[in-house]
Design an enzyme around this catalytic site. Structure first.
Site, mmCIF file in Angstrom:
data_model
loop_
_atom_site.group_PDB
_atom_site.id
_atom_site.type_symbol
_atom_site.label_atom_id
_atom_site.label_comp_id
_atom_site.label_asym_id
_atom_site.label_seq_id
_atom_site.Cartn_x
_atom_site.Cartn_y
_atom_site.Cartn_z
ATOM 1 C CE LYS A 196 -2.237 -0.946 3.846
ATOM 2 N NZ LYS A 196 -1.600 -2.235 4.192
ATOM 3 N NE ARG A 249 -4.327 -1.072 9.689
ATOM 4 C CZ ARG A 249 -3.236 -0.494 9.177
ATOM 5 N NH1 ARG A 249 -3.263 0.727 8.736
ATOM 6 N NH2 ARG A 249 -2.115 -1.178 9.113
ATOM 7 N NE ARG A 259 7.208 -3.134 5.868
ATOM 8 C CZ ARG A 259 5.904 -2.920 5.775
ATOM 9 N NH1 ARG A 259 5.296 -2.984 4.606
ATOM 10 N NH2 ARG A 259 5.192 -2.650 6.852
ATOM 11 N NE ARG A 261 6.065 -0.053 10.006
ATOM 12 C CZ ARG A 261 4.867 -0.156 9.441
ATOM 13 N NH1 ARG A 261 4.667 0.339 8.241
ATOM 14 N NH2 ARG A 261 3.886 -0.747 10.068
ATOM 15 N NE ARG A 316 2.055 -4.428 11.120
ATOM 16 C CZ ARG A 316 3.117 -4.195 10.336
ATOM 17 N NH1 ARG A 316 4.297 -4.721 10.640
ATOM 18 N NH2 ARG A 316 2.986 -3.454 9.277
HETATM 19 P P1 AMP Z 1 0.828 0.756 8.873
HETATM 20 O O1 AMP Z 1 1.978 1.691 8.702
HETATM 21 O O2 AMP Z 1 -0.364 1.149 8.028
HETATM 22 O O3 AMP Z 1 1.208 -0.691 8.705
HETATM 23 O O4 AMP Z 1 0.337 0.919 10.379
HETATM 24 C C1 AMP Z 1 1.187 0.595 11.463
HETATM 25 C C2 AMP Z 1 0.378 0.410 12.731
HETATM 26 O O5 AMP Z 1 -0.303 1.639 13.054
HETATM 27 C C3 AMP Z 1 -0.716 -0.626 12.634
HETATM 28 O O6 AMP Z 1 -0.252 -1.945 12.885
HETATM 29 C C4 AMP Z 1 -1.677 -0.145 13.729
HETATM 30 O O7 AMP Z 1 -1.197 -0.454 15.010
HETATM 31 C C5 AMP Z 1 -1.597 1.372 13.570
HETATM 32 N N1 AMP Z 1 -2.588 1.892 12.596
HETATM 33 C C6 AMP Z 1 -2.322 2.491 11.393
HETATM 34 N N2 AMP Z 1 -3.458 2.872 10.773
HETATM 35 C C7 AMP Z 1 -4.469 2.477 11.603
HETATM 36 C C8 AMP Z 1 -5.883 2.566 11.519
HETATM 37 N N3 AMP Z 1 -6.493 3.121 10.458
HETATM 38 N N4 AMP Z 1 -6.599 2.068 12.565
HETATM 39 C C9 AMP Z 1 -6.010 1.503 13.628
HETATM 40 N N5 AMP Z 1 -4.674 1.380 13.764
HETATM 41 C C10 AMP Z 1 -3.904 1.869 12.767
#
Ligand code: AMP
Length: 228
Positions: A23, A98, A137, A171, A182
């Protein structure tokens, strides 16, 4: 200025898909190609954690465990970001919504501006491959360009192709154990949104197991069609 005033008339694209589906990579490419603004709630939350804001302090432990941050916190950081003027160009929502609650909150926000969702694109991948994709990554600390130990190395080892930066970051939540949590959160809470947007007639599906440029071409065609 309220977020609703700022967003009036702007295109809205949503990228759905599990962690590792690409994404972020694809959103950055669409940002360059179409002048849309990538809006990643993960990036916004990581910035809040780094800055030590109240939202960041609340989100930190949940993110490290691979769970989903509460809708209230996510919506608060997103609203702040939507109040900035650059979102007028249109947005690619990367990692938002989400949950069903977030999807409904987005609908309410768009209703106030009379905007429609141009398209919600589901990046379709095999879960089994996601752990390997994520575990390798890393990103350029200066510009955020994404790389991978196996799939996408910089042309010159240790130097970012985009900005020449030499510092890179991995990360904290990209460890294999956390990735599984996740993926579970994705299937339990986010995957049902695919049917939600299908029912609204805005869903498109893209096979996201192939090469990055091929996926970008498929996505670009969808964005071009849905922007017209
Ligand atoms: P990402 O960078 O999109 O993989 O997000 C990293 C982490 O941030 C996720 O594993 C969640 O803990 C939190 N997170 C990001 N976006 C959301 C969302 N829309 N709702 C809830 N948690 C989020």
């Amino acid at each position: 200025m309220t977020s609703s005033e700022t967003m009036t008339g702007a295109a809205v694209f949503i990228l759905l898909g599990p962690p590792g589906a690409g994404k972020g990579t694809q959103a950055r490419m669409l940002q360059e190609q179409f002048g849309l603004v990538q809006l990643s709630t993960g990036d916004l939350l990581r910035a809040a954690v780094k800055a030590g804001t109240e939202a960041g302090r609340k989100a930190k432990a949940v993110m490290e465990a691979g769970g989903l941050v509460s809708d209230d916190i996510v919506l608060a950081v997103l609203r702040d970001r939507l109040a900035e003027p650059d979102v007028k160009k249109g947005v690619i929502l990367d990692g938002f919504p989400r949950t069903a609650g977030q999807a409904e909150a987005l609908d309410r926000l768009l209703e106030t501006t009379g905007q429609l969702i141009n398209a919600a694109v589901s990046l379709e991948v095999d879960d089994a491959a996601m752990v390997d994709r994520i575990a390798g990554r890393y990103t350029c600390s200066a510009c955020g360009e994404g790389y991978h130990d196996t799939f996408k190395l910089p042309a010159t080892a240790g130097v970012c192709d985009k900005c020449g930066g030499t510092a890179f970051t991995r990360r904290a939540d990209d460890r294999a154990e956390t990735v599984r949590a996740r993926l579970d959160a994705y299937h339990a809470q986010t995957a049902p949104l695919i049917a939600y947007y299908d029912g609204r007639g805005v869903l498109a599906r893209v096979d996201a197991m192939g090469a990055i440029p091929d996926i970008a071409a498929a996505l670009g065609a969808i964005v071009a069609r849905a922007s017209a």
